[in-house]
Design an enzyme around this catalytic site. Structure first.
Site, mmCIF file in Angstrom:
data_model
loop_
_atom_site.group_PDB
_atom_site.id
_atom_site.type_symbol
_atom_site.label_atom_id
_atom_site.label_comp_id
_atom_site.label_asym_id
_atom_site.label_seq_id
_atom_site.Cartn_x
_atom_site.Cartn_y
_atom_site.Cartn_z
ATOM 1 N N THR A 40 0.805 -1.235 -0.029
ATOM 2 C CA THR A 40 0.070 -0.069 -0.044
ATOM 3 C C THR A 40 1.037 1.125 0.147
ATOM 4 O O THR A 40 1.922 1.228 0.743
ATOM 5 C CB THR A 40 -1.054 0.028 1.221
ATOM 6 O OG1 THR A 40 -0.164 0.110 2.262
ATOM 7 C CG2 THR A 40 -1.671 -1.335 1.304
ATOM 8 N N ASP A 67 -2.201 -1.804 13.405
ATOM 9 C CA ASP A 67 -3.717 -1.656 13.724
ATOM 10 C C ASP A 67 -4.414 -1.018 12.559
ATOM 11 O O ASP A 67 -5.435 -1.491 12.180
ATOM 12 C CB ASP A 67 -4.025 -1.091 15.001
ATOM 13 C CG ASP A 67 -3.477 -1.750 16.115
ATOM 14 O OD1 ASP A 67 -3.696 -3.110 16.357
ATOM 15 O OD2 ASP A 67 -3.053 -1.213 17.179
ATOM 16 N N THR A 95 3.684 -0.627 15.160
ATOM 17 C CA THR A 95 4.688 -0.151 16.217
ATOM 18 C C THR A 95 3.657 -0.669 17.659
ATOM 19 O O THR A 95 4.332 -1.247 18.288
ATOM 20 C CB THR A 95 4.394 1.445 16.449
ATOM 21 O OG1 THR A 95 4.831 2.025 15.538
ATOM 22 C CG2 THR A 95 5.348 1.884 17.601
ATOM 23 N N LEU A 220 -21.160 -7.575 21.375
ATOM 24 C CA LEU A 220 -21.035 -6.363 22.544
ATOM 25 C C LEU A 220 -19.810 -5.777 22.356
ATOM 26 O O LEU A 220 -18.951 -6.156 21.956
ATOM 27 C CB LEU A 220 -21.183 -6.920 23.892
ATOM 28 C CG LEU A 220 -22.582 -7.713 24.348
ATOM 29 C CD1 LEU A 220 -22.315 -8.122 25.725
ATOM 30 C CD2 LEU A 220 -23.699 -6.742 24.428
ATOM 31 N N GLU A 271 -7.196 5.493 13.046
ATOM 32 C CA GLU A 271 -7.672 6.752 12.392
ATOM 33 C C GLU A 271 -8.672 7.717 12.928
ATOM 34 O O GLU A 271 -9.465 7.338 13.690
ATOM 35 C CB GLU A 271 -8.596 5.980 11.360
ATOM 36 C CG GLU A 271 -8.104 5.386 10.263
ATOM 37 C CD GLU A 271 -7.312 6.118 9.221
ATOM 38 O OE1 GLU A 271 -7.959 7.261 8.659
ATOM 39 O OE2 GLU A 271 -6.010 6.168 9.241
#
Length: 299
Positions: A40, A67, A95, A220, A271
């Protein structure tokens, strides 16, 4: 490993020059495993590669990165429909690797890669914010996300997860709680929140266990709010004996709505998302993920 199904590895551009990874991929290919690699460069690439994975007919799309990469790949996978949607594998190269760590994904490259290709695929939940943006691990609001988005890249590289905490302590002057209101099923709270963690997974910010009881297949979301009453004593009690802290509010619900009188920032697996109101809901069993048999995040 010759009869293992084909995979597509989507690699965060930062990790493209990793020699050990290159060797591991070559070794697997020599053993007869089909592994396509895509790198990417900018936002939207992962989504395009996931579409390509469908045409290649692979059984697994491996998210190679931190993540943020896992989040991008999982978000793209749940957009796909039909019989042959690939499962997701995880190769932790970031990281913090909060999701991979709490899911028990091995941190050695060859073991993680083998699990990603050949591990058992289980259905897991994913969370969606304002009917659009997704996260698989956690949404954090308040002081925490400000640190994560402001922590210098060099500090992250040198210290890993600890850098977030150190940078946070250096910035004690910016500790201002956010006034907000949070609703869920049988849940209602309003007040001053220092940190809000809404977890499908358990930890964020490089190892901070924000939602220690969360599971990724229970339908949940788990909520933990650190309130802003009596700031410094609250922080020390909370870090040392969270179970005794009067400054912690916990809840669980399949959805939460957070509203504030001014703009606040939520960090969704790396994000940032800004706004005054957020509806966060769980999408049960939205994705198949290859995880270790003793994964602590599965019930």
């Amino acid at each position: 490993m010759t009869n293992f199904p084909a995979s597509l590895l989507i690699l965060n551009g930062k990790n493209a020059g990793d020699e050990l990874l290159r060797e591991a991929v070559y070794m697997l290919r020599n053993e007869g495993v089909t592994i396509h690699v895509r790198v990417t460069w900018e936002k939207g690439d992962a989504e395009r590669y996931v579409e390509e994975a469908l045409h290649l007919g692979v059984e697994t799309v491996i998210a190679g990165g931190g993540d943020g990469t896992i989040n991008e790949v999982s978000t793209a996978l749940i957009q796909l429909s039909g019989e042959n949607v690939p499962a997701m594998g995880i190769l932790p190269l970031g990281t913090a690797n909060d999701f991979a760590t709490s899911a028990g994904v091995p941190d050695t490259l060859d073991k993680a890669l083998k699990l990603a290709i050949a591990g058992n695929a289980v259905a897991v939940d994913i969370a969606r914010v304002n009917h659009k943006t997704c996260f698989i691990n956690m949404a954090t609001g308040g002081f925490g996300p400000r640190i994560t988005s402001e922590t210098p890249e060099k500090l992250k590289a040198a210290l890993g997860g600890v850098s977030y905490l150190i940078h946070g302590l250096m910035r004690m002057d910016t500790l201002t709680p956010d006034r907000c209101e949070i609703r869920g099923e049988n849940f209602h709270w309003h007040g001053d929140a220092l940190v809000i963690g809404i977890g499908n997974g358990r930890q964020a910010g490089g190892g901070q266990q924000l939602c220690p009881d969360a599971l990724i297949n229970d339908g949940l979301l788990h909520l933990r709010v650190f309130t802003g009453d009596g700031l410094l004593p609250a922080i020390f009690t909370t870090l040392t004996q969270p179970q005794d802290s009067p400054n912690i509010i916990d809840g669980a619900s399949s959805w939460f709505e957070v509203s504030a009188p001014h703009e606040i920032t939520f960090n969704l697996d790396g994000e940032p998302l800004r706004g005054e109101s957020f509806r966060i809901e769980i999408l049960p069993n939205a994705l198949r993920c290859r995880l270790p048999p003793d994964c602590p995040l599965l019930r």
